[in-house]
Design a protein around this motif. Structure first.
Motif, mmCIF file in Angstrom:
data_model
loop_
_atom_site.group_PDB
_atom_site.id
_atom_site.type_symbol
_atom_site.label_atom_id
_atom_site.label_comp_id
_atom_site.label_asym_id
_atom_site.label_seq_id
_atom_site.Cartn_x
_atom_site.Cartn_y
_atom_site.Cartn_z
ATOM 1 N N THR A 1 5.502 -59.889 45.116
ATOM 2 C CA THR A 1 4.563 -58.930 44.542
ATOM 3 C C THR A 1 3.642 -59.661 43.576
ATOM 4 O O THR A 1 4.118 -60.267 42.610
ATOM 5 C CB THR A 1 5.315 -57.824 43.776
ATOM 6 O OG1 THR A 1 6.300 -57.271 44.648
ATOM 7 C CG2 THR A 1 4.373 -56.739 43.323
ATOM 8 N N MET B 1 4.561 -52.899 34.673
ATOM 9 C CA MET B 1 3.658 -53.398 35.699
ATOM 10 C C MET B 1 4.171 -54.710 36.281
ATOM 11 O O MET B 1 4.953 -55.426 35.657
ATOM 12 C CB MET B 1 2.256 -53.572 35.113
ATOM 13 C CG MET B 1 2.183 -54.477 33.913
ATOM 14 S SD MET B 1 0.485 -54.606 33.249
ATOM 15 C CE MET B 1 0.088 -56.277 33.787
ATOM 16 N N ALA B 2 3.744 -55.025 37.476
ATOM 17 C CA ALA B 2 4.111 -56.290 38.111
ATOM 18 C C ALA B 2 3.612 -57.458 37.270
ATOM 19 O O ALA B 2 2.543 -57.382 36.661
ATOM 20 C CB ALA B 2 3.497 -56.370 39.512
ATOM 21 N N GLN C 1 8.162 -54.151 38.204
ATOM 22 C CA GLN C 1 7.238 -53.187 38.825
ATOM 23 C C GLN C 1 7.884 -51.943 39.414
ATOM 24 O O GLN C 1 7.253 -51.249 40.189
ATOM 25 C CB GLN C 1 6.365 -53.893 39.866
ATOM 26 C CG GLN C 1 7.104 -54.478 41.047
ATOM 27 C CD GLN C 1 7.521 -55.921 40.820
ATOM 28 O OE1 GLN C 1 7.579 -56.380 39.696
ATOM 29 N NE2 GLN C 1 7.809 -56.639 41.891
ATOM 30 N N GLY D 1 7.062 -49.885 44.793
ATOM 31 C CA GLY D 1 6.755 -50.831 43.726
ATOM 32 C C GLY D 1 5.684 -51.820 44.148
ATOM 33 O O GLY D 1 5.772 -52.311 45.245
ATOM 34 N N PRO D 2 4.724 -52.064 43.250
ATOM 35 C CA PRO D 2 4.436 -51.376 41.993
ATOM 36 C C PRO D 2 4.457 -49.869 42.195
ATOM 37 O O PRO D 2 4.080 -49.376 43.257
ATOM 38 C CB PRO D 2 3.051 -51.889 41.611
ATOM 39 C CG PRO D 2 2.970 -53.255 42.258
ATOM 40 C CD PRO D 2 3.741 -53.143 43.523
#
Lengths: 360, 360
Positions: A238, B200-201, B195, B9-10
């Motif tokens: 990610t 947040m990622a 995430q 996810g995110p």
């Protein structure tokens, strides 16, 4: 009240980028989601990602031979990631030292090979110059030659980028990427943490010549193997989506300003103003050779160092923040990245003159 | 209009966290700077960092024996970072497979050791269960035993965490950390990308028992060497400052809700509602063993898979987004992390019933 922020990084961002990010925080363009909430595989984020890649390619005029990757881990992470990706079957790589950052790069490389010191800009005054190509003593068969083209701590910038022919030149461009045009074709790879001229901390830009993607060591983690990252268009794991979004907004801001030639002109004007103020005074001194003076990071010392705390306190009172020099060097440092406006440098120079007069 | 976001996810974030981030974007508490613009070594960011650490320690009741680190690279990065940090002089580590993520972890470990497969939850229907401790066949002298306690793709969660005595248990907790209390003392290390439930990622949380910090391989990159990171309080390299700030806001939100017992009660209610809707219908099916069903990720299939696109289009029209199952599994998946409100699950269940009736 917004201040003038001379931080070396994380650093000032363009106010209009921050305004747009705030405006779009709860609902990005009618999607009903914050950019932070978007799947990295959904069409909304893919459009953000593709646009950031295209704008960066356009700004830096990245040739088709080179791939742009978004990674994590910053410049210090790349100190290990670069050798793990580029050593291949070779036993050494060459290093040109111009300051603390390239010193760290050289040190970390010992984990993966027998690195060779090709040149150093260290003098009795510390790191004060970028050795010219004629001074580099390369080893017989290096996997690559590494250079840090702007040393954030020492304020040493390399303006003449040599062409090394078949030997890949690799550069840490963290603290001056996008401050001026750069001939990317001369490099095997460049990399930089985003937290100076690109955006927020947490994303690392790597631009690598595609034919170098087959040289990774077997121990290279998949998430940091450039080939794997390239094959997955920076989505093997990610990606730091919000950091890429902010970078994209900064790229748009730069394009609107006229691109890298326009920002270079602004950066020349800003840095000239500050260096002139330093050079025209006996109270301030910068020790870097003129030809190697960074346009981004301007370290300087007060003739009377017992006044350092007063200087910083007076600056802060005027909204001129984060001017303290790096602890390894001391003195002051003004980082005047792309997002620091000319008005900020003018305010600093004015304050420096007043402070000097007060000492008389 | 804000939507109900079921992304794996995110993923969804609490709306009040996003509002606060938007409000503070240009000027964090009178500092004149965005959090993105702050030096990570300045007192403003240090206060944000320390508060996030303290709140996370408090929420998860992390014992004094364990350090909390913020890294980069996500769960997939840790697949290499964990063995590089924990193998020490041992030649193997043991792996319990419960889905795609632990499979990837097992595969990556081959770069650094001769990993041993201790147990697998794979059945004719794919990964549908978390093998109990009695089924684990450990090797003679593993450096550690690895488990993924919530498999995002297959929707398999592990509720009974065994005590392995002297053998460090290591878990990828990416997709259910902070969804319920966890006895951290049972683990040598846990790690997770932010995430899903954290923020947040771009930031990875690692919680590691301090006495395990001396086992890194010489090839471990300094930026990912837990000992180096711990000694520098997660500031060996520039941390992903904004991602840490957002995580800190999420921690405050969780504490205000009453902590992990309170959020667990909400998550039980949400997941029961959704699984009941699936189980009470012949039109929807979830293949995971009841005792291993994830409270965070609920994959399900339509009896008539030719209706998949219709189902997704109808959901989208009602603001129920990102319900498509992972491509390796197909069908649907509703990720109902902490920030997805009960109303979102109610709206989904209502839609599922209507959709089923339309097929009759």
């Amino acid at each position: 009240m917004r201040v003038f922020n001379f931080s070396a990084g994380p650093a000032a961002l363009p106010e209009e980028v921050l305004r747009q990010a705030a405006d779009e925080m709860l609902d990005w363009r009618g999607s009903g989601m914050s950019v932070m909430e978007m799947s990295h595989r959904g069409k909304e984020f893919i459009s953000i990602h593709e646009e950031a890649l295209a704008d960066l390619r356009d700004l830096l005029d990245v040739p088709a031979s080179h791939r742009i990757l978004f990674l994590q881990g910053g410049g210090l992470g790349e100190n290990a990631i670069v050798p793990m990706n580029l050593l291949g079957t070779k036993e050494t790589a060459d290093f040109v030292l111009t300051g603390s950052w390239s010193q760290k790069t050289f040190k970390e490389a010992h984990k993966y090979c027998a690195p060779h010191l090709a040149a150093s800009g260290q003098t009795a005054d510390g790191f004060t110059r970028s050795p010219a190509r004629a001074e580099w003593q390369l080893s017989d068969d290096p996997a690559y030659v590494h250079l840090c083209t702007n040393e954030t701590i020492h304020g040493v910038e390399t303006f003449d980028i040599p062409d090394l022919g078949d030997i890949p030149l690799v550069a840490d461009v963290s603290s001056h990427i996008l401050s001026r045009p750069l001939d990317v074709a001369k490099f095997g790879a460049i990399y930089g943490g985003a937290q100076k001229n690109i955006g927020m901390a947490g994303v690392t830009v790597v631009i690598v010549r595609e034919d170098l993607l087959d040289r990774a060591l077997p121990i290279c983690p998949s998430a940091f193997e450039w080939k794997t990252v390239a094959e997955n268009n920076s989505m093997y794991n990610t990606p730091p989506t919000y950091a890429i979004y902010i970078a994209g907004l900064v790229f748009k801001w730069l394009k609107k300003l006229g691109g890298l030639k326009a920002i270079e002109a602004r950066n020349i004007e800003k840095s000239k103003l500050l260096y002139s103020a330093i050079d025209s005074s006996a109270f301030y001194v910068n020790k870097v050779e003129r030809a190697s003076r960074s346009r981004m990071n301007v370290p300087f010392f007060l003739a009377d160092e017992s006044r350092n705390e007063d200087f910083l306190a007076g600056a802060k009172a005027r909204g001129l923040l984060q001017l303290k020099g790096h602890k390894s060097v001391g003195g002051m440092r003004a980082s005047i990245y792309n997002a620091v406006p000319l008005e900020g440098v003018k305010a600093l120079v004015e304050y420096m003159k007043e402070f000097e007069q007060r000492q008389a």
